[in-house]
Scaffold this active site. Structure first.
Site, PDB file in Angstrom:
ATOM      1  CG  MET A 121      -0.851   5.560  10.150  1.00 43.60           C
ATOM      2  SD  MET A 121      -0.977   4.800  11.799  1.00 43.60           S
ATOM      3  CE  MET A 121       0.454   3.744  11.818  1.00 43.60           C
TER       4      MET A 121
ATOM      5  N   GLY B  24      -1.866   7.294   0.960  1.00 41.09           N
ATOM      6  CA  GLY B  24      -1.683   8.455   1.827  1.00 41.09           C
ATOM      7  C   GLY B  24      -0.699   8.184   2.956  1.00 41.09           C
TER       8      GLY B  24
ATOM      9  CG  ASN C  53      -9.843  -1.600   4.463  1.00 37.42           C
ATOM     10  OD1 ASN C  53      -9.895  -1.373   3.255  1.00 37.42           O
ATOM     11  ND2 ASN C  53      -9.677  -0.647   5.361  1.00 37.42           N
TER      12      ASN C  53
ATOM     13  N   GLY D   1       0.852  -1.196   0.000  1.00 33.29           N
ATOM     14  CA  GLY D   1       0.000   0.000   0.000  1.00 33.29           C
ATOM     15  C   GLY D   1       0.888   1.246   0.000  1.00 33.29           C
ATOM     16  CB  ALA D   2       4.475   1.519  -0.948  1.00 30.10           C
TER      17      ALA D   2
ATOM     18  N   GLY E 144       1.248   5.277   2.881  1.00 30.38           N
ATOM     19  CA  GLY E 144       2.363   4.564   2.256  1.00 30.38           C
ATOM     20  C   GLY E 144       3.482   5.484   1.781  1.00 30.38           C
TER      21      GLY E 144
ATOM     22  NE  ARG F  27      -9.607   3.888  14.046  1.00 26.96           N
ATOM     23  CZ  ARG F  27     -10.012   4.813  14.930  1.00 26.96           C
ATOM     24  NH1 ARG F  27     -11.216   4.733  15.481  1.00 26.96           N
ATOM     25  NH2 ARG F  27      -9.214   5.816  15.268  1.00 26.96           N
TER      26      ARG F  27
ATOM     27  CG  HIS G 260      -6.352   1.666  16.180  1.00 28.03           C
ATOM     28  ND1 HIS G 260      -5.813   2.830  16.697  1.00 28.03           N
ATOM     29  CD2 HIS G 260      -6.669   1.943  14.901  1.00 28.03           C
ATOM     30  CE1 HIS G 260      -5.804   3.754  15.759  1.00 28.03           C
ATOM     31  NE2 HIS G 260      -6.321   3.248  14.651  1.00 28.03           N
TER      32      HIS G 260
ATOM     33  CG  ASP H  39      -4.416   4.436  19.270  1.00 29.59           C
ATOM     34  OD1 ASP H  39      -5.115   5.271  18.678  1.00 29.59           O
ATOM     35  OD2 ASP H  39      -4.443   3.223  19.008  1.00 29.59           O
TER      36      ASP H  39
ATOM     37  NE  ARG I  38      -4.463  10.434  16.457  1.00 30.16           N
ATOM     38  CZ  ARG I  38      -5.030   9.578  15.627  1.00 30.16           C
ATOM     39  NH1 ARG I  38      -5.532   8.434  16.081  1.00 30.16           N
ATOM     40  NH2 ARG I  38      -5.127   9.849  14.351  1.00 30.16           N
TER      41      ARG I  38
HETATM   42  P1  NAD Z   1      -5.170   5.485   0.920  1.00 31.79           P
HETATM   43  O1  NAD Z   1      -6.419   5.174   0.202  1.00 31.79           O
HETATM   44  O2  NAD Z   1      -4.571   6.844   0.748  1.00 31.79           O
HETATM   45  O3  NAD Z   1      -4.049   4.438   0.536  1.00 31.79           O
HETATM   46  C1  NAD Z   1      -4.295   3.066   0.539  1.00 31.79           C
HETATM   47  C2  NAD Z   1      -3.425   2.427  -0.512  1.00 31.79           C
HETATM   48  O4  NAD Z   1      -3.681   1.028  -0.488  1.00 31.79           O
HETATM   49  C3  NAD Z   1      -3.719   2.923  -1.943  1.00 31.79           C
HETATM   50  O5  NAD Z   1      -2.525   3.371  -2.557  1.00 31.79           O
HETATM   51  C4  NAD Z   1      -4.269   1.687  -2.638  1.00 31.79           C
HETATM   52  O6  NAD Z   1      -3.907   1.588  -4.009  1.00 31.79           O
HETATM   53  C5  NAD Z   1      -3.600   0.585  -1.811  1.00 31.79           C
HETATM   54  N1  NAD Z   1      -4.240  -0.717  -1.971  1.00 31.79           N
HETATM   55  C6  NAD Z   1      -5.549  -1.034  -2.081  1.00 31.79           C
HETATM   56  N2  NAD Z   1      -5.703  -2.355  -2.247  1.00 31.79           N
HETATM   57  C7  NAD Z   1      -4.449  -2.886  -2.222  1.00 31.79           C
HETATM   58  C8  NAD Z   1      -3.938  -4.204  -2.353  1.00 31.79           C
HETATM   59  N3  NAD Z   1      -4.737  -5.256  -2.538  1.00 31.79           N
HETATM   60  N4  NAD Z   1      -2.603  -4.365  -2.287  1.00 31.79           N
HETATM   61  C9  NAD Z   1      -1.781  -3.317  -2.092  1.00 31.79           C
HETATM   62  N5  NAD Z   1      -2.199  -2.059  -1.985  1.00 31.79           N
HETATM   63  C10 NAD Z   1      -3.525  -1.853  -2.051  1.00 31.79           C
HETATM   64  O7  NAD Z   1      -5.434   5.192   2.485  1.00 31.79           O
HETATM   65  P2  NAD Z   1      -4.504   5.593   3.734  1.00 31.79           P
HETATM   66  O8  NAD Z   1      -4.906   6.923   4.233  1.00 31.79           O
HETATM   67  O9  NAD Z   1      -3.087   5.347   3.388  1.00 31.79           O
HETATM   68  O10 NAD Z   1      -5.014   4.516   4.819  1.00 31.79           O
HETATM   69  C11 NAD Z   1      -4.761   3.157   4.638  1.00 31.79           C
HETATM   70  C12 NAD Z   1      -5.366   2.327   5.761  1.00 31.79           C
HETATM   71  O11 NAD Z   1      -4.723   2.624   7.006  1.00 31.79           O
HETATM   72  C13 NAD Z   1      -6.843   2.583   6.014  1.00 31.79           C
HETATM   73  O12 NAD Z   1      -7.484   1.356   6.249  1.00 31.79           O
HETATM   74  C14 NAD Z   1      -6.857   3.425   7.273  1.00 31.79           C
HETATM   75  O13 NAD Z   1      -8.050   3.311   7.983  1.00 31.79           O
HETATM   76  C15 NAD Z   1      -5.708   2.810   8.012  1.00 31.79           C
HETATM   77  N6  NAD Z   1      -5.147   3.635   9.095  1.00 31.79           N
HETATM   78  C16 NAD Z   1      -4.766   3.002  10.228  1.00 31.79           C
HETATM   79  C17 NAD Z   1      -4.197   3.714  11.268  1.00 31.79           C
HETATM   80  C18 NAD Z   1      -3.752   3.030  12.530  1.00 31.79           C
HETATM   81  O14 NAD Z   1      -3.512   3.713  13.521  1.00 31.79           O
HETATM   82  N7  NAD Z   1      -3.586   1.741  12.558  1.00 31.79           N
HETATM   83  C19 NAD Z   1      -4.021   5.106  11.137  1.00 31.79           C
HETATM   84  C20 NAD Z   1      -4.407   5.722   9.958  1.00 31.79           C
HETATM   85  C21 NAD Z   1      -4.979   4.966   8.936  1.00 31.79           C
HETATM   86  C1  LMR Z   2      -6.544   6.795  13.154  1.00 29.38           C
HETATM   87  O1  LMR Z   2      -6.597   6.480  14.343  1.00 29.38           O
HETATM   88  O2  LMR Z   2      -6.221   7.938  12.774  1.00 29.38           O
HETATM   89  C2  LMR Z   2      -6.815   5.743  12.119  1.00 29.38           C
HETATM   90  O3  LMR Z   2      -7.288   4.569  12.686  1.00 29.38           O
HETATM   91  C3  LMR Z   2      -7.668   6.231  10.997  1.00 29.38           C
HETATM   92  C4  LMR Z   2      -9.089   6.465  11.394  1.00 29.38           C
HETATM   93  O4  LMR Z   2      -9.984   6.010  10.667  1.00 29.38           O
HETATM   94  O5  LMR Z   2      -9.337   7.126  12.406  1.00 29.38           O
END
Ligand code: NAD
Ligand code: LMR
Length: 340
Positions: free
Chosen positions: A254, A37, A119, A33-34, A39, A112, A202, A175, A178
Site C-alpha cells: 500500500m 503501518g 474510520n 497517520g504517518a 504511514g 472494509r 475499492h 488494486d 495487484r
Molecule cells: P495502522 O493502525 O497501522 O495505522 C494507522 C495510523 O493512524 C496509526 O498510527 C494511528 O495512530 C493513526 N491515527 C488514528 N487516528 C488518527 C487521527 N485522528 N489522526 C491522525 N492519525 C490517526 O493502520 P494501517 O495498516 O496503516 O492502515 C490504515 C488505513 O488504511 C486502514 O483504514 C486500512 O484499512 C487502510 N488501507 C487502505 C488501502 C487502500 O488500498 N486504499 C490499503 C491498505 C490499507
Molecule cells: C487492501 O486492499 O489491502 C486494503 O483495502 C486493506 C484491506 O482491508 O484489505
C-alpha cells in the site's frame, strides 16, 4: 573533460524532461497517520521523491521518532513531525498534497465496511481541518472503507464551501498494482511493461479489473484464468489480512501504491503531460456520483475523467453487479457526514 560532458548530458536530459528535481517547484506533502503501518513506509518513499520539498508527518502519536529517523536521509525534502490535534493545523498549512492513511485496519473475518464506525469519524475530523488549513490541497484518501470515506470527505468539504471535485481522490492504486502483478505472473510477460485498468470502487466485487484492456494483451489466458485473476484482484486485500493473521492489512504494498499515486499527483501539479492513473473520484462515467476509472492528472488535480472503454460481457456483468453495493456505500458515507 569528463565533467563537462557529464554536465552537458545531464542538463540535456533535464531539458528534455523540462525540469530537473533541483528546479522542480516547492511542494509540501502532508501524511496524516504517518506513524502507522502504511504511514511509516509511505513516509520513507515520499522522502525519496525528489518532487517533494517539504514532508509533513502527522499522527496522534509516534511522529517525532518517525520524522527524526526519516529526516536523516540525504534527499531534497525537509521533514517535520507533528503530533496531536493541536499541531494538525501546522502540519497541514501550505500542503499541496495530503495523503490520509489514518484509521484502523481490518482483522481476519472483517469487511472494509466493518471499519466504518471508527474510520468515518477520523476522516471527518481530518477533512474538517483540511478545509481550514489547506483547502486547495489534493487529498489522497487511503483510509477504508474508501467507497464511503471519499463521499464523507466530499460532504465535509461541501459544507465548508471548499469542495472542488478535481482535488479529491480515493486511492485505488493498490488494486492496479495487484492486477498488474497477478496478470504478469499468469500471462508470463515481464511485469514492468504491464498495464491493467481497474475500475469501480475499492472493496470486494466493487473492484473491477479490466483484463480485456490489459497491455500487452495475452492470448494464452482462458476464460477460467481471467475469472480467477479477477477474483484474486478483488480479494487481494483479504489475502494479506489472512496472511497477517490479526496483525493488520497491507502496509508495504500500500505504501508503494500510495507513493506512486502521490507522485502522479505531484507530476500533474508540475505540468507533466499525460499523467494517467486509476482513482475513485467524482464521476459521470456511471449513474453513481463517485466511481474509479482512469483519470488524467494536471495542474488542478483531475484534468479529465476517462471513460471505461470497451468492456467484454464478463466485465459488463461485473459492472452491473457492483453498482448496488457501491451505491449503498457511497450513500452511507454521505448520510454519516450529514447527520453528525
Ligand atoms: P495502522 O493502525 O497501522 O495505522 C494507522 C495510523 O493512524 C496509526 O498510527 C494511528 O495512530 C493513526 N491515527 C488514528 N487516528 C488518527 C487521527 N485522528 N489522526 C491522525 N492519525 C490517526 O493502520 P494501517 O495498516 O496503516 O492502515 C490504515 C488505513 O488504511 C486502514 O483504514 C486500512 O484499512 C487502510 N488501507 C487502505 C488501502 C487502500 O488500498 N486504499 C490499503 C491498505 C490499507
Ligand atoms: C487492501 O486492499 O489491502 C486494503 O483495502 C486493506 C484491506 O482491508 O484489505
Amino acid at each position: 573533460s569528463i565533467r563537462s560532458s557529464l554536465q552537458k548530458s545531464s542538463s540535456t536530459a533535464a531539458g528534455r524532461r523540462s525540469y530537473s528535481s533541483e528546479s522542480a517547484p516547492e511542494r509540501k506533502v502532508a501524511i496524516l497517520g504517518a506513524a502507522g503501518g502504511i504511514g511509516q513506509p509511505l513516509s520513507l518513499l515520499m522522502k525519496l521523491n525528489p518532487l517533494v520539498s517539504s514532508l509533513s508527518l502527522y499522527d496522534i502519536a509516534g511522529t517525532p521518532g518517525v520524522a527524526a529517523d526519516v529526516s536523516h536521509i540525504n534527499t531534497r525534502s525537509e521533514v517535520v513531525g507533528y503530533m496531536g490535534d493541536e499541531n494538525l493545523g501546522k502540519a497541514l498549512e501550505g500542503a499541496d498534497v495530503v495523503i490520509i492513511p489514518a484509521g484502523v485496519p481490518r482483522k481476519p473475518g472483517m469487511t472494509r465496511d466493518d471499519l466504518f464506525n471508527i474510520n468515518a469519524g477520523i476522516v471527518k475530523g481530518l477533512c474538517t481541518a483540511i478545509t481550514k488549513y489547506c483547502p486547495h490541497a489534493l487529498v489522497n484518501m487511503i483510509s477504508n472503507p474508501v467507497n464511503s470515506t471519499v463521499p464523507i470527505a466530499s460532504e465535509v468539504f461541501k459544507k465548508a464551501g471548499t469542495y472542488d471535485e478535481k482535488r479529491l481522490f480515493g486511492v485505488t492504486t493498490l488494486d492496479v498494482v495487484r492486477a498488474k502483478t497477478f496478470y504478469a505472473g499468469k500471462a508470463k510477460v515481464p511485469v514492468a511493461g504491464v498495464n491493467v485498468p481497474v475500475v469501480g470502487g475499492h472493496a470486494g466485487i466493487t473492484i473491477l479489473p479490466l483484463f480485456s484492456q490489459a497491455t500487452p494483451q495475452a492470448n494464452n489466458l482462458s476464460d477460467e484464468e481471467i475469472v480467477a485473476l479477477t477474483k484474486r484482484t478483488q480479494d487481494g486485500g483479504t489475502e494479506v489480512v489472512e496472511a497477517k493473521a490479526g496483525k493488520g492489512s497491507a502496509t508495504l504494498s500500500m505504501a508503494y501504491a500510495g507513493a506512486i499515486f502521490a507522485d502522479a499527483c505531484l507530476k500533474g501539479l508540475n505540468g507533466v503531460p499525460d499523467v494517467v492513473e486509476c482513482s475513485f473520484v467524482q464521476s459521470n462515467v456511471t449513474e453513481l456520483p463517485f466511481f474509479a476509472s482512469k483519470v488524467r492528472l494536471g495542474k488542478n488535480g483531475v484534468e479529465e475523467v476517462l471513460g471505461l472503454g470497451a468492456l467484454n460481457d464478463y466485465e459488463k456483468q461485473g459492472l452491473e453487479a457492483l453498482l448496488p453495493e457501491l451505491k449503498s456505500s457511497i450513500e452511507k458515507g454521505i448520510a454519516f457526514a450529514n447527520k453528525s
